[in-house]
Enzyme design. Structure first.
Site, PDB file in Angstrom:
ATOM      1  N   HIS A 166       4.775   9.261  12.731  1.00  0.00           N
ATOM      2  CA  HIS A 166       3.857   8.189  13.097  1.00  0.00           C
ATOM      3  C   HIS A 166       4.630   6.992  13.621  1.00  0.00           C
ATOM      4  O   HIS A 166       5.800   6.800  13.302  1.00  0.00           O
ATOM      5  CB  HIS A 166       2.924   7.793  11.944  1.00  0.00           C
ATOM      6  CG  HIS A 166       3.573   7.203  10.729  1.00  0.00           C
ATOM      7  ND1 HIS A 166       4.654   7.740  10.087  1.00  0.00           N
ATOM      8  CD2 HIS A 166       3.240   6.092  10.020  1.00  0.00           C
ATOM      9  CE1 HIS A 166       4.959   7.012   9.021  1.00  0.00           C
ATOM     10  NE2 HIS A 166       4.118   5.994   8.972  1.00  0.00           N
TER      11      HIS A 166
ATOM     12  N   HIS B   7       0.809  -1.220   0.000  1.00  0.00           N
ATOM     13  CA  HIS B   7       0.000   0.000   0.000  1.00  0.00           C
ATOM     14  C   HIS B   7       0.840   1.266   0.000  1.00  0.00           C
ATOM     15  O   HIS B   7       0.403   2.299  -0.489  1.00  0.00           O
ATOM     16  CB  HIS B   7      -0.936   0.001   1.213  1.00  0.00           C
ATOM     17  CG  HIS B   7      -0.232   0.166   2.529  1.00  0.00           C
ATOM     18  ND1 HIS B   7       0.287  -0.903   3.243  1.00  0.00           N
ATOM     19  CD2 HIS B   7       0.050   1.280   3.275  1.00  0.00           C
ATOM     20  CE1 HIS B   7       0.841  -0.460   4.343  1.00  0.00           C
ATOM     21  NE2 HIS B   7       0.717   0.850   4.394  1.00  0.00           N
TER      22      HIS B   7
END
Length: 310
Positions: A179, A115
């Site tokens: 993140h 992804h």
């Protein structure tokens, strides 16, 4: 002929999380601007700098950089699976040109991508095979990490080659910003996790679903303030984006991997894809950022940014 750029965060949670309506609207608007930018530019070639999340690259052989001569999407998190339209002969020329510029670069004649590389192609073009794409893997999850300076030099070498082509080239940087999703670290991983990190190719559907569900569950906990992963760092994100927009890319040469992880999470290393893309763009001349979006989005476990530049 010319170069343009789109850099964007990706998130496997785009279709599995429910941020507040105003946040979703802001992300959608940023994607719309990027799509309009790309449609107006109408690239004839896309060069994608992207990471991998132990879906295509593993610790049995982990290069810092790799260019694909052929490429196949594994289709994780519901992304499109199948082959990319990779111009093999041009990928071969790019690899040789980069090596000739004294930047070592691995090659793959069967690159599997996830992804991290696929989402921008789907968002911008609707189909991963809509445009000829040269995929370039940048290691952003597996220690040891090459220096940020080396990433910048990779982008510079690639940009120098691209600038010599009779093409309208769109460079993509996919990843970041701050993140810290639950991607295992070798030093603290369990034996099953180490087995996956060493060679987890082609897992069963059940194994992939279980791994993905762990991320989805962590995102829900993080949004509720209940997860133990590192907090997002908007100040760090915005400073990085400022440097990219200003074109003063050497400012990040001395950023150390350990400090980056401490400041912005273990997966903040994905900003390496942005740095490579902006360095490639700068190799063709001065540039101007035409749009910029940023929001810290806990539901995506991401400081989420989108930038376009010419």
């Amino acid at each position: 002929m010319s170069l343009a750029l789109v850099s964007m965060s990706h998130s496997p949670l785009l279709d599995f999380a429910d941020p507040p309506a105003d946040v979703t609207a802001g992300v959608d608007e940023a994607f719309d601007r990027a799509r309009a930018f790309v449609a107006d530019y109408d690239p004839t070639l896309v060069v994608s700098f992207a990471p991998d999340h132990y879906n295509g690259f593993f610790y049995d052989l982990m290069p810092p950089f790799c260019v694909g001569y052929e490429s196949l999407s594994v289709g994780d998190y519901g992304t499109q699976s199948g082959k990319l339209d990779v111009p093999t002969a041009l990928s071969e020329q790019l690899a040789q040109a980069v090596i000739d510029r004294d930047v070592d670069l691995a090659i793959s004649r069967r690159m599997e991508i996830d992804h991290g590389a696929v989402q921008p192609l789907e968002i911008l073009f609707g189909d991963i095979a809509a445009k000829p794409v040269i995929p370039i893997f940048v290691n952003c999850v597996a220690k040891p990490f090459t220096s940020m300076r080396r990433v910048r030099l990779l982008g510079e070498a690639i940009g120098g080659f691209l600038d010599s082509l009779d093409e309208r080239v769109l460079v993509l940087g996919s990843g970041g910003l701050s993140h810290d999703p639950p991607v295992p670290q070798w030093a603290t991983a369990t034996e099953p996790q180490r087995d996956m990190m060493l060679d987890g190719r082609h897992p069963t559907a059940a194994a992939r679903d279980a791994r993905q569900q762990r991320v989805i569950d962590t995102a829900k906990q993080f949004a509720a303030g209940e997860a133990t992963i590192r907090e997002l760092n908007p100040e760090w994100d915005e400073e990085f984006m400022r440097i990219m927009a200003a074109g003063t890319l050497e400012e990040v040469d001395a950023w150390s991997p350990d400090q980056m992880a401490l400041d912005a999470g273990n997966s903040a290393h994905e900003v390496r894809t942005w740095l490579a893309a902006f360095s490639a763009l700068r190799a063709a001349g001065d540039y101007t950022v035409t749009s910029s979006f940023y929001r810290p989005i806990p539901e995506f476990i991401a400081g989420f940014g989108v930038m376009t530049a010419r």
